[in-house]
Design an enzyme around this catalytic site. Sequence first.
Site, PDB file in Angstrom:
ATOM      1  N   HIS A 138      -1.767  -0.830 -11.241  1.00  0.00           N
ATOM      2  CA  HIS A 138      -2.704  -0.324 -10.236  1.00  0.00           C
ATOM      3  C   HIS A 138      -3.994  -1.120 -10.298  1.00  0.00           C
ATOM      4  CE1 HIS A 138      -5.435   2.501  -8.160  1.00  0.00           C
ATOM      5  NE2 HIS A 138      -4.360   2.822  -7.487  1.00  0.00           N
TER       6      HIS A 138
ATOM      7  N   HIS B 117       0.849  -1.200   0.000  1.00  0.00           N
ATOM      8  CA  HIS B 117       0.000   0.000   0.000  1.00  0.00           C
ATOM      9  C   HIS B 117       0.884   1.250   0.000  1.00  0.00           C
ATOM     10  CE1 HIS B 117      -3.315   2.576   0.405  1.00  0.00           C
ATOM     11  NE2 HIS B 117      -3.706   2.333   1.648  1.00  0.00           N
TER      12      HIS B 117
ATOM     13  N   ASP C 284       3.504   6.012  -7.116  1.00  0.00           N
ATOM     14  CA  ASP C 284       4.739   5.701  -6.404  1.00  0.00           C
ATOM     15  C   ASP C 284       5.979   5.809  -7.283  1.00  0.00           C
ATOM     16  OD1 ASP C 284       3.564   4.985  -3.839  1.00  0.00           O
ATOM     17  OD2 ASP C 284       2.744   3.252  -4.876  1.00  0.00           O
TER      18      ASP C 284
END
Length: 454
Positions: A333, A282, A391
């Site tokens: 994702h 996460h 990210d």
Amino acid sequence: MAVEKTRLSPGSMKFLCGEYLKNNFIDPETSERLGVKRGLRNPDGTGVLAGLTNVCDVVGYEKAADGAIMPIPGKLVYRGINIEEIVREAYDHDRFVFEEVIWLLLFGSLPTAFELAQFQEILASHRELPEGFAEDMIMKAPSPNIMNKLARSVLALYSYDENPEDLSLENLLEQSISLIASLPTIMVNAYQVKRRVYDRQSMYFHMPTPGQSTAEHILATYRADQKFIHEEAKLLDLCLLVHADHGGGNNSAFTCRVLSSSGTDTYSAISAAIGSLKGPKHGGANLKVMEQLEQIKAGVQNHGDEEEVREFLRRIIRRQEGDGSGLIYGMGHAVYTVSDPRAVVLRQKAESLAVEKGFEDDFRMLCLVEKLGPEVFAEEKGSKTVCANVDLYSGLIYKMLGISPDLYTPLFAISRIPGWCAHRIEEVVFANRIIRPAYKYLGVRQKYKSLEER
């Protein structure tokens, strides 16, 4: 004097683990056979609908009349407003907008100039920690992991609240604003103590400066000289903005909603969300991206050679390079297919600072990963459509800002707490039913045997 914890011997652990594995196994294929949706995910990868929300929408695909998923450029919508519009406002008018986003997520509409000015003053007045909190709760109990210290500190704030169990709207808003404002200060203080105790370096506590945005407050209290340039603060403000929420189904927000549905207090719900975000699947992924970036740079001789980079990515997927997981961190994702809007805006806004601060090589390499990753995934995994996620670039931005890797995931928590609080309030005020999904029992039925019979 602390007493050292006695650990089980290797022989004892081998015995206990063997006993567990002898009696426990669940075949993943059983989920498909029984129609159980592992991870609350449908067979096509979409999330199972588990609730209703007005706070945030995450859009990565459309469904055709026959139910087929059609990938589209991703959209992240806060209270009906596309984040791209908020980013445009921030840069067209050179404004810090995270505080505006906090108001938007909590209350449901954009603040007027007067409301925003008042709200900024309220947040600034709540940044200082309760008297003695830093000494008693942070300095006396340091932690090598800042996320754990954040969770523990949030729980500790329960003791400083005169009405910690009150679930009225007024009290929920009071607690939310206080936590949103004070968590950045807790984060920086916890990091300073970690530096002193675990890294054997000097620590320094700076008091909050009136009139600063959240991004400016973080940089000013984090840095020894309290100095930063405007572009740095703007880029950090952008990171806070794009991480502020991601719908009620993301793991940490759902964790917060599950706890909130039980009627527990705000501090318990938010600390649980922090624990969820800590996980590398996460919130901890941006740190993994930066570790993998160094592996790619070391394993690729010509950093501008697309074929050489492509081959290294292929070897990562085949578990021949990287950490052996087969994952290209920063790619893929659960919802976004063609693009993650957060990654798009971070890439667009980070380039100039990367060039200015000497990180252009790192930035270009991540751009290549974003370009080549989907192609390599398609070659190795079939028709799976993947894109860069947030990210991929957030870790590099924090690195360019001189922020320690210890704070990459905590900064995610600082960004996300407005979303958590908005979802908690919505769950408590409107849902009013405990979240309780079911699990299919697969255990073998046994008869109890007396100790002598075993």
